[in-house]
Design a protein around this motif. Structure first.
Motif, PDB file in Angstrom:
ATOM      1  N   LEU A  15       0.812  -1.213   0.000  1.00 47.75           N
ATOM      2  CA  LEU A  15       0.000   0.000   0.000  1.00 47.75           C
ATOM      3  C   LEU A  15       0.851   1.271   0.000  1.00 47.75           C
ATOM      4  O   LEU A  15       0.878   2.043   0.955  1.00 47.75           O
ATOM      5  CB  LEU A  15      -0.959  -0.026   1.196  1.00 47.75           C
ATOM      6  N   ARG A  16       1.562   1.482  -1.106  1.00 45.46           N
ATOM      7  CA  ARG A  16       2.383   2.684  -1.268  1.00 45.46           C
ATOM      8  C   ARG A  16       2.582   2.921  -2.759  1.00 45.46           C
ATOM      9  O   ARG A  16       2.534   1.983  -3.573  1.00 45.46           O
ATOM     10  CB  ARG A  16       3.745   2.514  -0.567  1.00 45.46           C
ATOM     11  N   VAL A  61      -4.924   4.183   5.403  1.00 43.53           N
ATOM     12  CA  VAL A  61      -3.879   4.174   4.375  1.00 43.53           C
ATOM     13  C   VAL A  61      -4.497   4.347   2.986  1.00 43.53           C
ATOM     14  O   VAL A  61      -3.997   5.112   2.152  1.00 43.53           O
ATOM     15  CB  VAL A  61      -3.047   2.881   4.441  1.00 43.53           C
ATOM     16  N   ASP A 206       6.077   4.900  10.505  1.00 42.23           N
ATOM     17  CA  ASP A 206       6.760   4.115   9.457  1.00 42.23           C
ATOM     18  C   ASP A 206       8.209   4.547   9.296  1.00 42.23           C
ATOM     19  O   ASP A 206       8.900   4.095   8.392  1.00 42.23           O
ATOM     20  CB  ASP A 206       6.014   4.224   8.125  1.00 42.23           C
ATOM     21  N   HIS A 234       3.794  -2.007   9.130  1.00 42.42           N
ATOM     22  CA  HIS A 234       4.067  -1.358   7.841  1.00 42.42           C
ATOM     23  C   HIS A 234       4.653  -2.348   6.837  1.00 42.42           C
ATOM     24  O   HIS A 234       4.359  -2.274   5.635  1.00 42.42           O
ATOM     25  CB  HIS A 234       4.991  -0.166   8.053  1.00 42.42           C
ATOM     26  N   THR A 239       3.315  -0.542   3.521  1.00 42.20           N
ATOM     27  CA  THR A 239       3.340   0.925   3.515  1.00 42.20           C
ATOM     28  C   THR A 239       4.774   1.450   3.526  1.00 42.20           C
ATOM     29  O   THR A 239       4.996   2.650   3.406  1.00 42.20           O
ATOM     30  CB  THR A 239       2.562   1.489   4.723  1.00 42.20           C
TER      31      THR A 239
END
Length: 437
Positions: A15-16, A61, A206, A234, A239
């Motif tokens: 998720l980034r 997120v 994070d 994370h 993330t």
């Protein structure tokens, strides 16, 4: 009117936008890229706690990713339902030429991806997946005989020997953000619509401080000290970039890098020995153990009422925060399996329900390590003494006093089992099981 052909990038455990392998390849595909996230009903339906902090974390997120994509004149399709149903709907609404995503090694994910891959191919779309959440996966690190490593120490040496800049290089996704599909803001299903409530929780940062990594060897075993990174959640949801963290670890601390290698190790074990993800012991002979499985004692362990302060402190910390210090995880797991002779699968499931950083590969690996049924080369008769562990790693009792408020009061229970008796009972039960056949 003919629809524009697009590619879809399916976010899952990544998720980034930064340094994302599958996302990078989607952006370089030549097609406009539509980001997608699915709140998977098959997974969510199995969560009994409708205030699960992890669902809130993911939701926050995703909301943040949507904002970032909005600034790039794009957005993310966010859906709730069973993946196959969602994909059938998407194939109607869009002309999808290619779908990109990153590997997921868990048994359910493998089955899901097989089903979705077949559906996409049937509808004329390609399904492409890539390595992203680990440095080395599957069978990238093998012995000289081309077999899979099943013991950590030689694996870690081979891992380090294979490592070079190629494996640590980031994917420069930012260069290709112009390739995102231009679309207006899409509605996101609410947590309430999915049957969940938002929780008020202060999630770990994070960011990993350089000083923490540098001092990790000296501080990591002492639960009263904030000497661990708390980066697990994370890493679990992607993330952060594993490559960014590995570069930092390589520069600052071999010991902290070792923790990342353990993570890779357990992921390759899960992939190559999928039975461990299906409730089987890595060492099949350990399935012969006659567990006592006393439900009343299991309940006391869950509630942190065993009469062993370090064990109880760990369980209180887990129940209240969704986190437990790694040293204490080993002690509590050993206590359940060895002192109480309760099946490690019970503890594994309890941790899976409670840990913010729950990851099947690492959780299973850790529990089987504690039970002696896993990959660890040490003999099964390693049994932690919780009192000795407390004296060694929480000498002043700071951690215990913080989490066991009833300590030294009439409300604090006597030990539910004598250590010496429990040790001897455990050794006998294991010996009987392992000498069968």
């Amino acid at each position: 009117m003919q629809k524009e052909k697009i590619a879809v990038f399916w976010f899952r455990r990544d998720l980034r936008l930064h340094d994302n392998a599958g996302f990078y390849r989607a952006l370089k595909s030549g097609l406009p890229v539509l980001p997608l996230f699915i709140f998977d009903k098959a997974i969510l339906d199995q969560l009994d706690n409708k205030e699960d902090k992890r669902v809130t974390f993911i939701y926050q997120v995703i909301a943040d990713l949507k904002k970032k994509l909005g600034k790039l004149d794009s957005d993310m399709e966010v859906k709730y339902g069973f993946p196959a149903d969602i994909w059938k709907e998407l194939l109607i609404n869009y002309d999808i030429g290619e779908v990109y995503t990153n590997h997921d090694y868990e048994p359910y994910a493998q089955d899901r991806d097989g089903e979705i891959g077949a559906l996409l191919i049937e509808n004329g779309a390609e399904f492409k997946t890539f390595k992203d959440q680990v440095i080395f996966e599957k069978q990238e690190v093998l012995t000289g005989q081309n077999t899979v490593y099943t013991v950590f120490t030689p694996y870690s040496k081979a891992w380090r020997a294979k490592l070079n800049d190629f494996y640590l290089s980031s994917y420069p996704t930012e260069k290709y953000f112009s390739k995102l599909y231009k679309t207006k803001t899409q509605e996101i299903p609410t947590l309430k619509e999915m049957g969940f409530l938002e929780t008020d929780h202060d999630f770990p940062s994070d960011e990993v401080r350089s000083s923490l990594i540098e001092n990790y060897e000296a501080t990591r075993n002492y639960p009263a000290i904030p000497g661990t990174s708390r980066i697990g959640i994370h890493l679990r949801f992607g993330t952060v970039s594993i490559r960014d963290l590995a570069r930092k670890a390589l520069e600052k601390s071999g010991t902290w890098l070792n923790e990342l290698i353990w993570r890779d190790f357990y992921h390759q074990i899960l992939w190559n020995f999928p039975q461990v993800g299906e409730g089987k012991a890595f060492r099949a002979e350990y399935d012969n153990i006659r567990w006592r499985n006393n439900e009343a004692e299991f309940k006391l362990w869950c509630e942190g009422k065993t009469g062993y302060p370090l064990v109880d402190a760990g369980m209180h910390q887990l129940n209240e925060t969704g986190f437990m210090h790694n040293r204490v995880r080993m002690v509590t797991a050993s206590f359940l399996t060895k002192h109480l002779l309760i099946d490690w699968r019970w503890g594994e499931a309890y941790f899976a329900a409670k840990l913010l950083d729950f990851d099947m590969a690492s959780n299973n690996g850790g529990w089987q390590w504690a039970a002696g049924s896993g990959t660890d080369a040490a003999p099964y008769f390693r049994i932690f003494n919780p009192t000795a562990q407390a004296e060694k790693f929480d000498k002043k009792g700071e951690y215990i006093k913080k989490w066991v408020l009833e300590l030294n009061s009439l409300n604090y229970p006597a030990p539910i089992v004598d250590h010496k008796f429990a040790r001897e009972r455990c050794l006998q039960a294991y010996k009987e099981a392992l000498t069968k056949g």
